[in-house]
Design an enzyme around this catalytic site. Structure first.
Site, PDB file in Angstrom:
ATOM      1  N   ASN A 140      31.347  38.585  26.280  1.00 37.75           N
ATOM      2  CA  ASN A 140      30.573  39.773  26.621  1.00 37.75           C
ATOM      3  C   ASN A 140      31.281  40.729  27.572  1.00 37.75           C
ATOM      4  OD1 ASN A 140      27.851  41.236  26.781  1.00 37.75           O
ATOM      5  ND2 ASN A 140      28.234  40.751  28.932  1.00 37.75           N
ATOM      6  N   TYR A 176      37.928  52.736  24.295  1.00 39.25           N
ATOM      7  CA  TYR A 176      36.743  51.898  24.147  1.00 39.25           C
ATOM      8  C   TYR A 176      36.407  51.692  22.669  1.00 39.25           C
ATOM      9  CZ  TYR A 176      31.960  50.185  24.713  1.00 39.25           C
ATOM     10  OH  TYR A 176      30.825  49.427  24.664  1.00 39.25           O
ATOM     11  N   THR A 219      21.974  49.493  30.461  1.00 41.56           N
ATOM     12  CA  THR A 219      22.492  48.472  31.368  1.00 41.56           C
ATOM     13  C   THR A 219      23.137  49.181  32.550  1.00 41.56           C
ATOM     14  OG1 THR A 219      24.724  48.413  30.446  1.00 41.56           O
ATOM     15  CG2 THR A 219      23.039  47.084  29.321  1.00 41.56           C
TER      16      THR A 219
END
Length: 253
Positions: free
Chosen positions: A72, A143, A180
């Site tokens: 993760n 990314y 998040t």
């Protein structure tokens, strides 16, 4: 934090013994302590082979097996310190930093898990990719590239393990607009403005809401469980319907 913490808490609630890992030792220890006696913390920089060796050795020493790995750890590379993140202006250093965590870390985690799991009859590897690994992101090329690499590496791992008869499954999860702490750099600090920004994000999603870490954790739990034993090499988009039919156009400058 975020998705990783949600996975740790949900897995523990469902009966797993959880090893929480991070480079933020204070936060990691606090999360493990708050979960209770079924969780412990180990320092792990996913970029470092030696860290993986130490953590896997500790797990096997304490529990004699590894059944589930959730890869993760991830960074966006979109922050003032990293500089521009687009295809024209991004630095090689920032490109390499994002890939070191997101892609090298996933490779090292998969490799370590395969070696541990094959000795005890198999297991489930869950790699956290992103919607950004499926579509292009003009302002976050490293990314997007790294998450696309995670997407494809997952399939290679799944096929390799099947070929070897290891009974190790490997699948990827592709979240989008899951709120998040990673979003803190992109959302306003003012509470009212933040709420308005999240509402605007939700308005672009077919289900008319943003995602939350537990949404992703529940999918990870399914992929870790015996209810998914015929699923490997698959990718699961969890985006409220964003990729079901919307078409994105680059912003004209």
């Amino acid at each position: 934090r975020g998705i990783g913490e949600a996975c740790a808490r949900l897995f523990a609630a469902e009966g797993a013994r959880v090893i929480v890992t991070d480079i933020n030792d204070n936060l990691g220890r606090a999360v493990a302590a708050s979960i209770g006696t079924t969780a412990v913390y180990h320092h792990l920089d996913v970029r470092e082979e030696s860290d993986w060796d130490h953590v896997i050795a500790a797990v096997l020493s304490s529990h004699q097996r590894l059944d589930i790995l959730v890869n993760n750890a991830g960074i966006t590379g979109i922050d003032p310190a990293s500089g521009p993140a687009d295809a024209e202006h991004a630095s090689l250093a920032s490109w390499r930093a994002v890939h070191a965590t997101n892609l090298d870390g996933t490779f090292l985690g998969c490799r370590a898990a395969i070696r541990a799991m094959k000795a005890t009859g198999g297991g489930s590897i869950i790699n956290m990719s992103s919607r950004s690994g499926v579509v292009g992101i003009p302002g976050a090329v490293a990314y997007a590239s790294s998450k696309a690499g995670v997407r494809n590496h997952t399939k290679s791992v799944a096929l390799y393990c099947a070929e070897q008869g290891y009974n190790i499954r490997c699948n990827s999860i592709h979240p989008a607009t899951v709120i998040t702490p990673m979003w803190d750099d992109f959302l306003p600090k003012d509470p009212a403005q933040r709420t308005a920004a999240v509402t605007a994000l939700a308005s672009e999603i077919p289900l008319n809401r943003v995602g939350f870490p537990k949404d992703v954790a529940q999918l990870a739990l399914f992929l870790a469980s015996d209810e998914s034993t015929f699923i490997t090499g698959a990718e699961f988009t969890i985006d409220g319907g964003l990729l079901a039919g919307t078409a994105a156009r680059p912003q004209q400058r």
